[in-house]
Design an enzyme around this catalytic site. Structure first.
Site, mmCIF file in Angstrom:
data_model
loop_
_atom_site.group_PDB
_atom_site.id
_atom_site.type_symbol
_atom_site.label_atom_id
_atom_site.label_comp_id
_atom_site.label_asym_id
_atom_site.label_seq_id
_atom_site.Cartn_x
_atom_site.Cartn_y
_atom_site.Cartn_z
ATOM 1 C CE LYS A 126 -4.447 0.912 0.248
ATOM 2 N NZ LYS A 126 -5.599 0.056 -0.084
ATOM 3 C CG ASP A 166 -7.287 3.161 -1.057
ATOM 4 O OD1 ASP A 166 -7.634 1.977 -1.024
ATOM 5 O OD2 ASP A 166 -7.512 3.943 -0.094
ATOM 6 N N GLY A 239 -17.860 7.783 -3.071
ATOM 7 C CA GLY A 239 -16.786 7.646 -4.067
ATOM 8 C C GLY A 239 -16.939 6.398 -4.910
ATOM 9 C CB VAL A 241 -16.163 1.531 -2.688
ATOM 10 C CG1 VAL A 241 -16.719 0.206 -2.201
ATOM 11 C CG2 VAL A 241 -14.654 1.470 -2.813
ATOM 12 C CD1 TRP A 243 -21.392 5.573 -9.659
ATOM 13 C CD2 TRP A 243 -19.514 4.420 -10.066
ATOM 14 N NE1 TRP A 243 -21.324 5.326 -11.011
ATOM 15 C CE2 TRP A 243 -20.180 4.623 -11.282
ATOM 16 C CE3 TRP A 243 -18.301 3.714 -10.076
ATOM 17 C CZ2 TRP A 243 -19.694 4.139 -12.500
ATOM 18 C CZ3 TRP A 243 -17.809 3.238 -11.279
ATOM 19 C CH2 TRP A 243 -18.489 3.441 -12.469
HETATM 20 N N1 GLU Z 1 -7.332 0.132 -3.074
HETATM 21 C C1 GLU Z 1 -8.043 -1.075 -3.385
HETATM 22 C C2 GLU Z 1 -8.057 -1.973 -2.176
HETATM 23 O O1 GLU Z 1 -8.123 -1.494 -1.055
HETATM 24 C C3 GLU Z 1 -7.566 -1.735 -4.672
HETATM 25 C C4 GLU Z 1 -6.115 -2.085 -4.738
HETATM 26 C C5 GLU Z 1 -5.636 -2.586 -6.098
HETATM 27 O O2 GLU Z 1 -6.420 -2.659 -7.032
HETATM 28 O O3 GLU Z 1 -4.445 -2.904 -6.172
HETATM 29 O O4 GLU Z 1 -8.055 -3.189 -2.257
#
Ligand code: GLU
Length: 446
Positions: A126, A166, A239, A241, A243
């Site tokens: 992340k 994200d 946002g 998600v 949507w």
């Molecule tokens: N940010 C998204 C999550 O929390 C997607 C991460 C991604 O697609 O690599 O899983």
């Protein structure tokens, strides 16, 4: 709690002070794993969990950029490379003023288990920055992204670490980041996911997290012989998600009555559908970060400074951010007859809130299981990039649906096997852990 687990949690707290969200994520997982560590002393002696709470690598860097007034601005950039036992690091980038090392470590830790559950070969990572996209011009966002990538590019790659979006990072930001990566490396590769459709992105990736949450919730409801048809649904967030979730719930015959933002929540008794769903995209693109605009445009109720958990709903889908639902909110939802809580955000429920749901034996699923559809579809985007062939919308959606159904089944089967039937939290944590732990055992002390 066993002595082993309480000692481990105490060590994590002592070693990582001022990272309460990271402590919280570790505590939830470690409690679930107690029984596994008891049955499998080999994981204890190989110090698997001790290794999993220590990132393989943390990169932290300065991001200087020039604002529209010609003033220099400095932000902090991060990438946490948490675990690569089952594949390249994979996980999103978050641009939000609340971003700290601790927040990203909790997210990276969750990502390891989530990615394992997808059954695709992806490790966990992340990253992000404390950059605040609110009110920034397109030029400012572009200059920030270019500066961010000017440092990050040397730490990532299509077989090393594949970031995505994200909170605060969507297709536009991924475009600016990708452009700069390509320029610096002279390589066109699948180094990021969530790309635009014309340059390597996958169909259904924008909708995937929200659709996945609803596919998962649909499976949960089926356990009780029910479906979304005729159900009232409370959604938080507005946002990406939220949507996708609103759109899919509506398609399945449910009625979404709430959305929320940092300014409060809206209550729409007629249901959020059609042009209202379309407007969610405009709200997000405006970078104003408020839902009052929605209430004013469609003349629906606005409740300033409140969260949507006091309304009457059969199903709750928390899709905003971490710790947006506490024990009091959980009790209120139950009092109002809520029977299913399926998380779209990462760790939206506090530990006491989770306890309320588990004690009441309602259907409750943790984000790392039910929001895995986003990263799973990122995994499908990586496959298409490697093949250099795009799949149709139907193909991607079918695979996403199948992955969510499989995760649901795995959670329930694992919970059952370890003597805790219906407990999605333990099922997800244990199943996610076992695959990574076994890979780590195979690969020696690294
Ligand atoms: N940010 C998204 C999550 O929390 C997607 C991460 C991604 O697609 O690599 O899983």
């Amino acid at each position: 709690m066993s002595e082993y687990v309480s000692r481990l949690i105490a060590q994590v707290k002592a070693k990582n002070p001022s990272e309460p969200e990271f402590h919280q994520a570790v505590e939830e997982v470690a409690q679930s794993l107690e029984i596994v560590l008891e049955r499998h002393p080999e994981y204890r002696s190989a110090k698997i969990l001790e290794r999993m709470v220590e990132p393989e690598r943390v990169v932290m860097f300065r991001v200087p950029w020039m604002d529209d007034q010609g003033e220099a601005q400095i932000n902090r950039g991060f990438r946490i490379q948490m675990n690569s036992a089952i594949g390249p690091y994979k996980g999103g980038l978050r641009f939000h003023p609340s971003v700290t090392l601790g927040i990203l470590k909790f997210l990276a830790f969750e990502q390891v288990f989530k990615n394992s559950l997808t059954s695709l070969p992806m490790g966990g990572g992340k990253g992000g920055s404390d950059f605040d996209p609110k009110g920034k011009s397109e030029g400012e966002v572009m200059r920030f992204c270019q500066s961010f990538m000017t440092e990050l590019f040397r730490h990532i790659g299509p077989d090393t670490d594949v970031p995505a979006g994200d909170i605060g990072v969507g297709t536009r930001e991924i475009g600016f980041l990708f452009g700069q990566y390509k320029r610096l490396t002279r390589e066109f590769s699948g180094v990021l996911t969530g790309k635009g459709l014309n340059w390597g992105g996958s169909l259904v990736r924008p909708e995937a997290t929200g659709y996945g949450v609803v596919y998962f919730a649909e499976e949960m409801l089926k356990v009780k012989g029910q479906s979304f048809a005729g159900k009232t649904v409370a959604v938080s967030g507005f946002g990406n998600v939220a949507w996708g979730a609103v759109e899919k719930v509506t398609q399945l015959g449910g009625k979404v009555v709430t959305l929320s933002g940092p300014d409060g929540f809206v209550y729409d008794k007629d249901g959020i559908r059609g042009e209202k769903v379309q407007y969610m995209l405009e709200m997000r693109a405006s970078s104003r970060d408020r839902v009052q605009d929605f209430a004013e445009k469609f003349k629906v109720e606005f409740h300033p400074g409140k969260r949507p958990w006091s309304v009457k709903a059969d199903v709750a889908l928390p899709c905003a951010t971490q710790n947006e639902l506490n024990a009091e909110d959980a009790k209120m939802l139950l009092q109002n007859g809520c029977m299913c809580v399926c998380e779209g955000a990462n760790m939206p429920t506090t530990l006491d809130g989770v306890k309320v749901f588990l004690d009441a034996h309602v259907l409750y699923s943790p984000g790392k299981a039910s929001n895995a559809g986003g990263v799973a579809t990122s995994g499908l985007e990586m496959s298409q990039n490697s093949m250099r062939l795009p799949w149709s919308k139907e193909e991607v959606d079918h695979r996403l649906h199948e992955i969510m159904t499989n995760i649901h089944r795995t959670c329930l089967e694992t919970a059952e096997k370890f003597g805790m039937p219906g407990n999605y939290v333990n099922g997800a944590n244990i199943a996610g852990f076992l695959k990574v732990a076994d890979a780590m055992m195979d690969q020696g002390l690294v």
